[in-house]
Design a protein around this motif. Sequence first.
Motif, PDB file in Angstrom:
ATOM      1  N   UNK A 150       0.838  -1.202   0.000  1.00 27.15           N
ATOM      2  CA  UNK A 150       0.000   0.000   0.000  1.00 27.15           C
ATOM      3  C   UNK A 150       0.874   1.254   0.000  1.00 27.15           C
ATOM      4  N   UNK A 151       1.921   1.254   0.819  1.00 32.56           N
ATOM      5  CA  UNK A 151       2.841   2.397   0.868  1.00 32.56           C
ATOM      6  C   UNK A 151       3.507   2.608  -0.490  1.00 32.56           C
ATOM      7  N   UNK A 152       3.945   1.507  -1.113  1.00 34.11           N
ATOM      8  CA  UNK A 152       4.604   1.600  -2.416  1.00 34.11           C
ATOM      9  C   UNK A 152       3.698   2.259  -3.448  1.00 34.11           C
ATOM     10  N   UNK A 153       2.432   1.833  -3.495  1.00 30.05           N
ATOM     11  CA  UNK A 153       1.515   2.370  -4.504  1.00 30.05           C
ATOM     12  C   UNK A 153       1.176   3.834  -4.214  1.00 30.05           C
ATOM     13  N   UNK A 154       1.086   4.202  -2.959  1.00 31.23           N
ATOM     14  CA  UNK A 154       0.843   5.607  -2.617  1.00 31.23           C
ATOM     15  C   UNK A 154       2.003   6.489  -3.068  1.00 31.23           C
ATOM     16  N   UNK A 155       3.224   6.010  -2.874  1.00 29.80           N
ATOM     17  CA  UNK A 155       4.399   6.791  -3.267  1.00 29.80           C
ATOM     18  C   UNK A 155       4.507   6.943  -4.784  1.00 29.80           C
ATOM     19  N   UNK A 156       3.866   6.047  -5.529  1.00 27.73           N
ATOM     20  CA  UNK A 156       3.956   6.083  -6.992  1.00 27.73           C
ATOM     21  C   UNK A 156       2.977   7.065  -7.634  1.00 27.73           C
ATOM     22  N   UNK A 157       2.113   7.693  -6.856  1.00 24.95           N
ATOM     23  CA  UNK A 157       1.117   8.601  -7.421  1.00 24.95           C
ATOM     24  C   UNK A 157       1.769   9.903  -7.864  1.00 24.95           C
ATOM     25  N   UNK A 158       1.609  10.234  -9.143  1.00 30.89           N
ATOM     26  CA  UNK A 158       2.193  11.466  -9.680  1.00 30.89           C
ATOM     27  C   UNK A 158       1.495  12.687  -9.090  1.00 30.89           C
ATOM     28  N   UNK A 159       2.294  13.707  -8.780  1.00 30.33           N
ATOM     29  CA  UNK A 159       1.735  14.968  -8.320  1.00 30.33           C
ATOM     30  C   UNK A 159       1.153  14.917  -6.921  1.00 30.33           C
TER      31      UNK A 159
END
Length: 375
Positions: A7-16
């Motif tokens: 979950x943390x990984x996918x949150x960090x991948x959000x552009x902007x």
Amino acid sequence: GPAGFYAAEHLFRQDGLTVEIDLFDRLPTPFGLVRYGVAPDHQKIKTVTKAFDRIAQHPGLRFFGHVEFGRHFTLDDALAHYHQIIYTSGAQTDRQMNIPGEELPGSHAATEFVAWYNGHPDYRDCQFDLSGERVVVVGMGNVAVDVARMLCRTPAELAQTDIADYALDALANSNVREVYILGRRGPAQAAFTTPEAKELGELAGADVAVLPAEAELDLLSQQALERNQDRASLKKVELLQAYARRQPTNRRRLTIRFLISPVEILGNGRVEGVRLVKNELYATEAGTLRPRATHVFEEMPANLLFRSVGYRGVPLPGVPFHQKWGVILNEQGRVIDPDTQRPVVGQYAAGWIKRGPSGVIGTNKPDAVETVTCM
């Protein structure tokens, strides 16, 4: 655990989007079941922690160990200091069989044994009497197979793993010679994977055996396999039937029994055996094959019994929980208010506490992505 890191990984991948994440865990160390649930002889599976290490190095992430939700850190605290909360607390307890004698000394949850040999701080002082020669493991999942395999490993094999030192000493001095894995359904329905089954046949100091009569598929299972043409299931059945033709060569033996269920654990003051009933399969209206008891019983001597019939989530203080399913009440990861059936703003779930104890470590990745997408 894995769901939290994915979950943390996918949150960090959000552009902007600038995200700061605090991970809290009751234990002093992260990684959940990868650290405390994966068998010590499965080092390849544990290499996933390298990916978690990379995620942990992100400047926007902090880890706080030894912090128990509801005790050191409450829901009110979380709501006061964070915009959103994700619960990824897993399934921390085991299901019971609810049969007479289950409370006898020598009857244990497989989860306790797994946590013990993995060095879990809550379980390092557990005692398992390995002085007897026969152990029964109830269940057909990968955890049941892990327990049986660890009981049958030679000291030399165990020494090459990351097993806890005290567990290595205990298992090296074990008197266990016979291990039985009991499944309530047939070979085609066994929940363990084909690689797990194959690994049993490669033990250095133990033979794997299947009773020839129980290796044969009933008509309903044959028809289901022919319809589905599931290659993994076909390969697993072929492997199990090959085990039924093997001749023993070692002192230790691991026997897999099918279509059999425990109805009572026998013993006067401690486990001395188990009473079993023979099952037959029938088709439900939905087309699934379920076991039902016949009138054929047998008794099997045993000195130790491990139940591995499923995990179950534990309620978190103040968080809506579905008691029957053992998960946080949610839809696609959004926590749901039981009274209004509406999403609770800012609260989410991922992993086993969201969907129940199913899948492998990698299953948590798309599961976490679904939750983060809702966020």
